[in-house]
Motif scaffolding. Structure first.
Motif, mmCIF file in Angstrom:
data_model
loop_
_atom_site.group_PDB
_atom_site.id
_atom_site.type_symbol
_atom_site.label_atom_id
_atom_site.label_comp_id
_atom_site.label_asym_id
_atom_site.label_seq_id
_atom_site.Cartn_x
_atom_site.Cartn_y
_atom_site.Cartn_z
ATOM 1 N N GLU A 85 0.831 -1.207 0.000
ATOM 2 C CA GLU A 85 0.000 0.000 0.000
ATOM 3 C C GLU A 85 0.865 1.256 0.000
ATOM 4 N N ALA A 86 1.982 1.211 0.724
ATOM 5 C CA ALA A 86 2.865 2.369 0.772
ATOM 6 C C ALA A 86 3.483 2.662 -0.590
ATOM 7 N N ALA A 87 3.764 1.592 -1.352
ATOM 8 C CA ALA A 87 4.429 1.763 -2.650
ATOM 9 C C ALA A 87 3.447 1.808 -3.812
ATOM 10 N N MET A 88 2.157 1.703 -3.538
ATOM 11 C CA MET A 88 1.177 1.580 -4.615
ATOM 12 C C MET A 88 1.075 2.842 -5.471
ATOM 13 N N ALA A 89 1.262 4.012 -4.877
ATOM 14 C CA ALA A 89 1.169 5.248 -5.667
ATOM 15 C C ALA A 89 2.218 5.260 -6.768
ATOM 16 N N GLY A 90 3.436 4.841 -6.439
ATOM 17 C CA GLY A 90 4.483 4.776 -7.449
ATOM 18 C C GLY A 90 4.190 3.746 -8.514
ATOM 19 N N PHE A 91 3.648 2.598 -8.091
ATOM 20 C CA PHE A 91 3.291 1.563 -9.065
ATOM 21 C C PHE A 91 2.188 2.055 -9.993
ATOM 22 N N ASN A 92 1.179 2.711 -9.420
ATOM 23 C CA ASN A 92 0.063 3.210 -10.244
ATOM 24 C C ASN A 92 0.515 4.261 -11.242
ATOM 25 N N GLU A 93 1.508 5.035 -10.852
ATOM 26 C CA GLU A 93 2.031 6.032 -11.784
ATOM 27 C C GLU A 93 2.753 5.360 -12.947
ATOM 28 N N ALA A 94 3.491 4.291 -12.643
ATOM 29 C CA ALA A 94 4.232 3.587 -13.688
ATOM 30 C C ALA A 94 3.317 2.732 -14.561
ATOM 31 N N TYR A 95 2.267 2.157 -13.940
ATOM 32 C CA TYR A 95 1.349 1.261 -14.655
ATOM 33 C C TYR A 95 -0.086 1.691 -14.337
ATOM 34 N N PRO A 96 -0.565 2.745 -15.000
ATOM 35 C CA PRO A 96 -1.831 3.381 -14.622
ATOM 36 C C PRO A 96 -3.080 2.534 -14.865
ATOM 37 N N ALA A 353 1.020 -9.129 -13.596
ATOM 38 C CA ALA A 353 1.675 -9.750 -12.446
ATOM 39 C C ALA A 353 3.176 -9.479 -12.452
ATOM 40 N N TRP A 354 3.813 -9.627 -13.613
ATOM 41 C CA TRP A 354 5.253 -9.392 -13.699
ATOM 42 C C TRP A 354 5.575 -7.911 -13.512
ATOM 43 N N ALA A 355 4.724 -7.047 -14.019
ATOM 44 C CA ALA A 355 4.928 -5.612 -13.804
ATOM 45 C C ALA A 355 4.920 -5.295 -12.318
ATOM 46 N N PHE A 356 3.988 -5.901 -11.576
ATOM 47 C CA PHE A 356 3.887 -5.666 -10.139
ATOM 48 C C PHE A 356 5.143 -6.174 -9.424
ATOM 49 N N VAL A 357 5.523 -7.408 -9.706
ATOM 50 C CA VAL A 357 6.694 -7.994 -9.047
ATOM 51 C C VAL A 357 7.938 -7.173 -9.344
ATOM 52 N N LYS A 358 8.102 -6.805 -10.609
ATOM 53 C CA LYS A 358 9.326 -6.111 -10.990
ATOM 54 C C LYS A 358 9.388 -4.709 -10.380
ATOM 55 N N TYR A 359 8.269 -3.997 -10.348
ATOM 56 C CA TYR A 359 8.287 -2.662 -9.754
ATOM 57 C C TYR A 359 8.557 -2.742 -8.254
ATOM 58 N N MET A 360 7.844 -3.614 -7.558
ATOM 59 C CA MET A 360 7.962 -3.667 -6.104
ATOM 60 C C MET A 360 9.338 -4.147 -5.651
ATOM 61 N N LEU A 361 9.908 -5.131 -6.349
ATOM 62 C CA LEU A 361 11.127 -5.767 -5.848
ATOM 63 C C LEU A 361 12.392 -5.424 -6.621
ATOM 64 N N ALA A 362 12.273 -4.911 -7.834
ATOM 65 C CA ALA A 362 13.468 -4.653 -8.639
ATOM 66 C C ALA A 362 13.579 -3.200 -9.058
ATOM 67 N N THR A 363 13.027 -2.299 -8.229
ATOM 68 C CA THR A 363 13.280 -0.864 -8.388
ATOM 69 C C THR A 363 13.650 -0.312 -7.024
ATOM 70 N N THR A 364 14.516 0.681 -7.017
ATOM 71 C CA THR A 364 14.894 1.281 -5.733
ATOM 72 C C THR A 364 13.713 1.997 -5.101
ATOM 73 N N GLU A 365 12.838 2.572 -5.940
ATOM 74 C CA GLU A 365 11.675 3.286 -5.390
ATOM 75 C C GLU A 365 10.752 2.325 -4.658
ATOM 76 N N GLY A 366 10.449 1.195 -5.301
ATOM 77 C CA GLY A 366 9.553 0.235 -4.674
ATOM 78 C C GLY A 366 10.130 -0.329 -3.394
ATOM 79 N N GLN A 367 11.365 -0.806 -3.447
ATOM 80 C CA GLN A 367 11.961 -1.451 -2.277
ATOM 81 C C GLN A 367 12.155 -0.483 -1.114
ATOM 82 N N ASN A 368 12.666 0.714 -1.380
ATOM 83 C CA ASN A 368 12.936 1.629 -0.274
ATOM 84 C C ASN A 368 11.662 2.225 0.316
ATOM 85 N N THR A 369 10.631 2.407 -0.494
ATOM 86 C CA THR A 369 9.350 2.866 0.056
ATOM 87 C C THR A 369 8.795 1.825 1.013
ATOM 88 N N MET A 370 8.883 0.553 0.639
ATOM 89 C CA MET A 370 8.391 -0.501 1.520
ATOM 90 C C MET A 370 9.281 -0.650 2.747
#
Length: 479
Positions: A85-96, A353-370
């Motif tokens: 939930e904390a990183a969802m805003a960044g994910f939604n911006e990347a994958y609207p 599904a892959w977009a979600f996994v890759k954004y959350m776990l393989a970007t600095t924005e996703g990982q550090n926000t979480m």
């Protein structure tokens, strides 16, 4: 981090005491038709993602994010949902055009539901968390998408090696999960109690003092008041620290309990028990939690995620009362905990599904926000350098010490080990066998022998399942 975060590690801790029969059940039915990986080969079959399909998915995720649409379900246990939930805003911006629904329950129920869905070939979530304690059961499952087909192999060097290895199939060809987090093991101590009894309080001085068992025993004796204040929740834990990496078996599945310093460790564990320097309770118990906050249980070791537990759940008013070092008595760098994200083959929207996994776990924005939200230490190494303030600066709660700086050094040095489906069962006996041996007045050698007998008996059926899995993968050279 909310109190529900405790559910993750309490639930996993409870699995350490599971019977072999229950764990065998996680591998499938009793008729031997299962592959012991959490998904039955005898159930409904789902077509594996082809190389061409994988390349198309990878291209869409990288080159045309707005073209990916639809709703996906993401399942796990608290407080992974807080992180997402904390990183969802960044994910939604990347994958609207992707909508994410979170389906979360306790750790055990989540894994049971996942195993059932994989066996049935239907009703699995599109992306699922898998706890490190369970990953060996899934690493060879054909019911999970080979993420290398989606281009995950290109990410390998960005992740901590031992975590990547845990999600790699026995034959080294498939990757069934992307590592989320790890738990570099830290030793926490009450600085106020140390100061009261004349011990040093800085992490550098405490680490030096406790670098030997003589120093550990000096600390244990000085901080303890039998019946009133204790060094540790249980005298069994220092012995458990030797096995936190879950390296119980070698590649030939020989049980390897004998290791450097193990008998000296057991000797000192027995001394702690004999002198009444431990509470003789589980570190996760209500009694232990209350004692940490009250300063009557002075020390405890855990993954670095425990730092967040202190701040919000165990001792929120304890700022300045806690310090942290690496494990004492010359023990090596170890890891406790961690999780992965997997994509079941039955997922009908692998692009999302892959977009979600890759954004959350393989970007600095996703990982550090979480990481900021829930204290899950990233397995993704670029995150460490992208926000150095999270990993190197002093923490006011720890009196200006920087536990994350210690954790970062540990994370880079944890060795690759051979994990098996027997590990969780074996871990449970570290406590029960030690306690039984201590009560019987046994020597360290006798306790180690008792532990070996207990583990071999409890894991016999699981070992046969593990051997069959390795045979199926074409990598078993044993008898």
């Amino acid at each position: 981090m909310k109190k529900k975060n405790l559910n993750r590690f309490v639930a996993v801790a409870l699995t350490f005491a599971m019977s072999a029969s229950l764990l065998a059940g996680c591998g499938g039915g009793d008729d031997g038709s299962s592959d012991a990986t959490g998904a039955s080969d005898g159930g409904a079959q789902v077509e594996n993602t082809s190389e061409e399909e994988g390349q198309n998915i990878a291209a869409a995720v990288e080159e045309d994010p707005s073209s990916i649409s639809g709703t996906i379900e993401v399942g796990g246990w608290p407080s992974g949902d807080d992180g997402f939930e904390a990183a969802m805003a960044g994910f939604n911006e990347a994958y609207p055009n992707i909508e994410v629904e979170l389906v979360f329950t306790d750790t055990t129920a989540h894994h049971q539901a996942l195993q059932t869905a994989l066996t049935a070939g239907t009703d699995a979530v599109d992306v699922a968390m898998v706890e490190g304690a369970y990953i060996a059961q899934y690493r060879d499952s054909k019911a999970l998408t080979d993420l290398n087909v989606l281009g995950a192999a290109e990410l390998k060097d960005d992740f901590v090696e031992f975590k990547w290895d845990q999600a790699t199939s026995s034959d080294g060809q498939r990757l069934i999960g992307i590592p989320w987090d790890l738990g570099p093991t830290l030793f926490y101590y009450r600085t106020d109690v140390f100061e009261e009894v004349g011990l040093p309080t800085s992490s550098e001085e405490v680490a030096e003092l406790m670098s030997t068992w003589d120093g550990v025993m000096e600390v244990a004796e000085k901080v303890s008041i039998p019946g009133q204040r204790w060094f540790l929740p249980s005298a069994a834990y220092p012995y458990q620290w030797l096995f936190i990496n879950r390296d119980y078996y070698d590649e030939d599945l020989n049980l390897i309990l004998e290791r450097e310093g193990d008998l000296e460790c057991l000797e000192n564990c027995l001394k702690i028990r004999e002198n009444g320097w431990d509470m003789n309770v589980d570190m996760w118990s209500t009694e232990a939690y209350a004692a940490y906050a009250a300063g009557t249980c002075v020390c405890v070791a855990a993954g670095s995620w425990f730092s967040g537990f202190f701040k919000t759940d165990i001792d929120p008013d304890g700022a300045g009362h806690w310090g942290a070092i690496a494990l004492p008595a010359g023990m090596g760098d170890t890891n406790w905990g961690g999780s992965f994200l997997v994509i079941p083959e039955q997922c009908e929207n692998k692009e999302a599904a892959w977009a979600f996994v890759k954004y959350m776990l393989a970007t600095t924005e996703g990982q550090n926000t979480m990481f900021k939200a829930i204290d899950y230490f990233p397995a993704y190494k670029p995150a460490w350098d992208a926000a150095p303030e999270l990993y190197t600066e002093g923490d006011d709660y720890f009196g200006g010490q920087a536990p994350n700086a210690i954790a970062t050094k540990i994370a880079a040095n944890v060795p690759v080990v051979n994990n098996t489906i027997m590990d969780v069962t074996a871990e449970g006996y570290l406590y029960s066998s030690f306690n039984a041996g201590a009560e019987a007045g046994e020597t360290p050698e006798q306790i180690r022998e008792r532990l070996a007998n207990d583990i071999n008996a409890a894991c016999a059926e699981l070992k046969e399942q593990q051997i069959q899995t390795l045979k199926d993968a074409g990598v078993w050279d044993g008898e």
